[in-house]
Write a protein that holds these residues in place. Structure first.
Motif, short mmCIF file in Angstrom:
data_model
loop_
_atom_site.label_atom_id
_atom_site.label_comp_id
_atom_site.label_asym_id
_atom_site.label_seq_id
_atom_site.Cartn_x
_atom_site.Cartn_y
_atom_site.Cartn_z
N LEU A 448 -2.11 -3.19 13.46
CA LEU A 448 -2.55 -3.49 12.62
C LEU A 448 -1.22 -4.50 11.18
N LEU A 449 -0.66 -3.23 10.38
CA LEU A 449 -0.18 -3.90 9.76
C LEU A 449 1.52 -3.76 9.32
N ARG A 450 1.77 -3.86 10.81
CA ARG A 450 2.73 -4.25 11.22
C ARG A 450 3.82 -5.34 10.89
N PRO A 451 2.62 -6.77 11.61
CA PRO A 451 3.39 -8.11 9.98
C PRO A 451 3.72 -7.93 9.08
N LEU A 452 2.47 -7.17 8.15
CA LEU A 452 2.98 -7.29 6.86
C LEU A 452 4.61 -6.51 6.15
N ARG A 453 4.47 -4.65 7.21
CA ARG A 453 5.70 -4.53 6.89
C ARG A 453 6.68 -5.05 7.35
N GLU A 454 6.42 -5.46 8.27
CA GLU A 454 8.21 -6.37 8.85
C GLU A 454 8.64 -7.29 7.72
N HIS A 455 7.88 -7.93 7.74
CA HIS A 455 7.80 -8.67 6.07
C HIS A 455 8.22 -8.21 4.79
N ASP A 456 7.57 -6.96 4.60
CA ASP A 456 8.33 -6.51 3.11
C ASP A 456 9.38 -6.13 3.21
N ARG A 457 9.73 -5.47 4.71
CA ARG A 457 11.69 -5.05 4.70
C ARG A 457 12.19 -6.22 5.11
N THR A 458 12.30 -7.68 5.57
CA THR A 458 13.02 -8.86 5.13
C THR A 458 12.89 -10.09 4.39
N SER A 459 11.95 -9.77 3.22
CA SER A 459 11.87 -10.98 2.52
C SER A 459 11.49 -10.23 1.14
N ARG A 460 11.41 -10.73 0.48
CA ARG A 460 10.89 -10.85 -1.02
C ARG A 460 9.21 -10.78 -1.27
N GLY A 461 8.91 -9.92 -1.98
CA GLY A 461 7.47 -9.88 -1.80
C GLY A 461 7.10 -8.09 -1.82
N ASP A 462 6.12 -7.63 -2.31
CA ASP A 462 5.40 -7.04 -1.32
C ASP A 462 3.88 -6.72 -1.14
N LEU A 463 3.60 -7.01 0.14
CA LEU A 463 2.41 -8.21 0.79
C LEU A 463 1.46 -6.30 0.26
N GLU A 464 2.06 -5.76 1.73
CA GLU A 464 1.33 -4.30 1.62
C GLU A 464 0.55 -3.49 0.17
N ALA A 465 1.14 -3.62 -0.43
CA ALA A 465 1.34 -2.74 -1.80
C ALA A 465 0.08 -4.42 -2.47
N SER A 466 0.21 -5.63 -2.80
CA SER A 466 -0.77 -6.29 -2.77
C SER A 466 -2.22 -6.34 -2.53
N LEU A 467 -1.51 -6.43 -1.24
CA LEU A 467 -3.30 -6.03 -0.66
C LEU A 467 -3.56 -5.04 -0.48
N ARG A 468 -3.02 -3.62 -0.64
CA ARG A 468 -4.01 -2.62 -0.92
C ARG A 468 -4.39 -2.88 -2.65
N ALA A 469 -3.75 -3.54 -3.45
CA ALA A 469 -4.15 -3.48 -4.78
C ALA A 469 -5.31 -4.60 -4.61
N TRP A 470 -5.93 -4.96 -3.88
CA TRP A 470 -6.48 -6.81 -4.28
C TRP A 470 -7.80 -5.45 -3.47
N LEU A 471 -7.75 -5.12 -1.97
CA LEU A 471 -9.04 -4.59 -1.79
C LEU A 471 -9.42 -3.70 -2.84
N SER A 472 -8.91 -2.79 -3.15
CA SER A 472 -9.12 -1.63 -4.17
C SER A 472 -9.50 -1.98 -5.50
N ARG A 473 -9.54 -3.27 -5.71
CA ARG A 473 -10.54 -4.36 -7.11
C ARG A 473 -11.74 -4.68 -6.35
N HIS A 474 -11.51 -4.38 -5.13
CA HIS A 474 -12.76 -5.23 -4.40
C HIS A 474 -12.84 -6.82 -4.24
N GLY A 475 -11.33 -7.35 -4.54
CA GLY A 475 -11.47 -9.05 -4.53
C GLY A 475 -11.67 -9.28 -6.60
N GLN A 476 -11.16 -8.77 -6.55
CA GLN A 476 -11.00 -8.91 -8.27
C GLN A 476 -9.10 -9.39 -8.73
N TRP A 477 -9.23 -10.57 -8.45
CA TRP A 477 -7.84 -11.20 -8.78
C TRP A 477 -7.41 -10.60 -10.13
#
Length: 524
Positions: A448-477
């Protein structure tokens, strides 16, 4: 308690009536005792004639050795060494034929034989050695015939006992009487079922460690040992332990104790008892398979809620079903046969109704809540370390179907976590997080997480960490962006990118749940 080596040949015939004394008493032989009077009760297993100065390599022990002393001469030291070698070899006695080499038995031989308590016989010239051999052969044949006849009589007696009321107890009692000792029968768990005479129960109970060692061996197996007699007065009894079973599974154990080692005839009687008890305890495989099919069908009726029909059938087959609060236990592993045997034995000892049946590669039991079967199964799972048990919450027999589902879920937790037994109450009171260590869950998370991890390895940005932070804050931006140290617009962009790469919308609660579980399963 010490383990015994197999008996020597002379010990095999310790009950033999063919002794040196019996030969001396035979009319017509004219044998005269010159030394070793105190040992004339030694059994004679054969007669051997030799004129060698050292016949020991050709002896087994227990023979009456006959010689004219043709090659011995009259040297005192040579004669003494000759007698000592024979005594060390365990001969029953030495016969010296006079009138050829010696006119009378040399005094040196007499003194040496007396020193070693070796029966020394003078064989008069008119008595040929072959006459002594024939006399011993005839006596041994007669004794063997008597032993076989007695053994057949004992077998008939034991067979009649086995066919009568309470056959196993009768066989054990008759066996003890026949041997002039004691006998005991153990069940497959090693518990004493019956002992004869009555005092033998305590003696048999002290053999539990030896029975446990025998349980570890495929049946049939046996061991011989020596230990204190039941009177505990420093004397010793000889014990033979034998497992009872025909398909490598011990259905029980037989112990017999006697004052001396068993003779060949007594061993025949013991073997007859072992065969009869095995037939009694070991039901045919076809019968066991048929009973298993009946029990399985009965179990399925209970789990399907057809308890009225099940009770009618069980009344004839099992004597009834468990009443009151019951639990469903589901077991899986390599020791199911042993677990089933122990459960049935516990139910038999306590009188608890029990429904037990194999179901595929599992064993399912419906047992009284808090009863002995319940306790035995949980304890044995820990002891075996090869079986896992799942246990339902207490319920009624009518609700056993739902309880079986609870037991199955508890068993799944036990297998996944490496625990030996799990109660369903523990499943409800625990946390789901330990279950995320399952290999199948981790594989799902990785995919499930492979697309995000491949993006993070080849491009700028930290999508996996951003998703974890957003979910842990229950979607509070604002809160999630503050945790990441970025502007909330940057976080919004990243979440849109997450949706694009995963092909899923974060507005779906199920998607958010799966992503959060995947992040937890793959580690923080």
């Amino acid at each position: 308690m010490s383990h015994e080596k197999p008996p020597r040949p002379d010990e095999e015939v310790r009950h033999s009536s063919v002794t040196v004394a019996a030969l001396v008493a035979m009319p017509g032989l004219g044998l005269v005792v010159r030394a070793g009077e105190s040992a004339l009760d030694r059994p004679v297993r054969w007669v051997h004639t030799s004129e060698l100065d050292d016949p020991v390599p050709y002896l087994e022990g227990g023979e009456l050795l006959l010689t004219t002393g043709l090659k011995l001469g009259k040297g005192k030291e040579k004669l003494r060494q000759y007698v000592h070698r024979l005594a060390d070899a365990g001969v029953a006695g030495l016969g010296i034929g006079v009138g050829l080499t010696y006119d009378e038995v040399p005094q040196t031989l007499v003194e040496a034989a007396a020193e070693r308590s070796l029966p020394l016989l003078e064989v008069p010239q008119p008595t040929p050695f072959i006459a002594i051999s024939k006399a011993v052969t005839a006596a041994l044949a007669a004794e063997q015939y008597r032993a076989v006849t007695t053994s057949f009589e004992a077998q008939e007696e034991l067979t009649r006992a086995a066919l009568g009321k309470d056959g196993t107890a009768a066989v054990v009692g008759r066996l003890a009487s026949r041997l002039g000792g004691w006998a005991a029968l153990y069940d497959a768990s090693g518990a004493v079922v019956v002992a004869a005479p009555d005092w033998a129960s305590r003696r048999a109970g002290r053999l539990r460690p030896e029975v446990e060692r025998l349980r570890a061996q495929p049946a049939p197996a046996s061991m011989a040992l020596q230990g204190d007699s039941p009177e505990d007065q420093g004397t010793q009894d000889y014990v033979v332990l034998q497992s009872l079973g025909a398909d490598r599974r011990a259905r029980g154990f037989l112990a017999v104790g006697t004052e001396d080692r068993l003779s060949s005839g007594e061993r025949y009687v013991v073997n007859a008892a072992v065969a009869l008890l095995t037939l009694t305890l070991e039901r045919s495989r076809d019968l066991r398979r048929a009973e298993d099919r009946m029990r399985t069908a009965l179990l399925r009726l209970v789990l399907a809620g057809e308890t009225v029909i099940a009770k009618e059938v069980a009344g004839a087959l099992l004597g009834g079903l468990p009443q009151g609060p019951v639990r469903v236990l589901m077991a899986e592993g390599d020791g199911l046969a042993d677990l089933g045997d122990r459960a049935e034995q516990a139910a038999a000892r306590t009188g608890e109704p029990l429904l037990l049946a194999p179901e595929g590669d599992r064993l399912v039991l419906v047992a009284v809540d808090g009863g002995m079967v319940h306790q035995v199964c949980t304890d044995l799972a820990t002891d075996l370390e090869t079986v896992a048990v799942g246990i339902s919450a207490p319920t009624t027999l009518e609700s056993a179907g739902a309880a079986a589902a609870e037991a199955e879920r508890a068993l799944a937790v036990a297998l996944r976590s490496g625990r030996r037994s799990v109660d369903h109450a523990e499943v409800g009171a625990g946390s789901l997080l330990p279950l995320l260590g399952d290999e199948a869950v981790q594989a799902f998370a990785e995919g499930l997480l492979r697309p995000l991890r491949e993006h993070d390895r080849t491009s700028r940005g930290d999508l996996e960490a951003s998703l974890r932070a957003w979910l842990s804050r229950h979607g509070q931006w604002d809160a999630a962006a503050a945790d990441l140290g970025v502007h909330r617009h940057t976080l919004r962009y990243r979440m849109r990118r997450v949706e694009e790469l995963l092909g899923r919308t974060l507005d779906d609660a199920d998607v958010r749940m799966e992503l959060w579980m995947a992040l937890r399963a793959s580690g923080d």
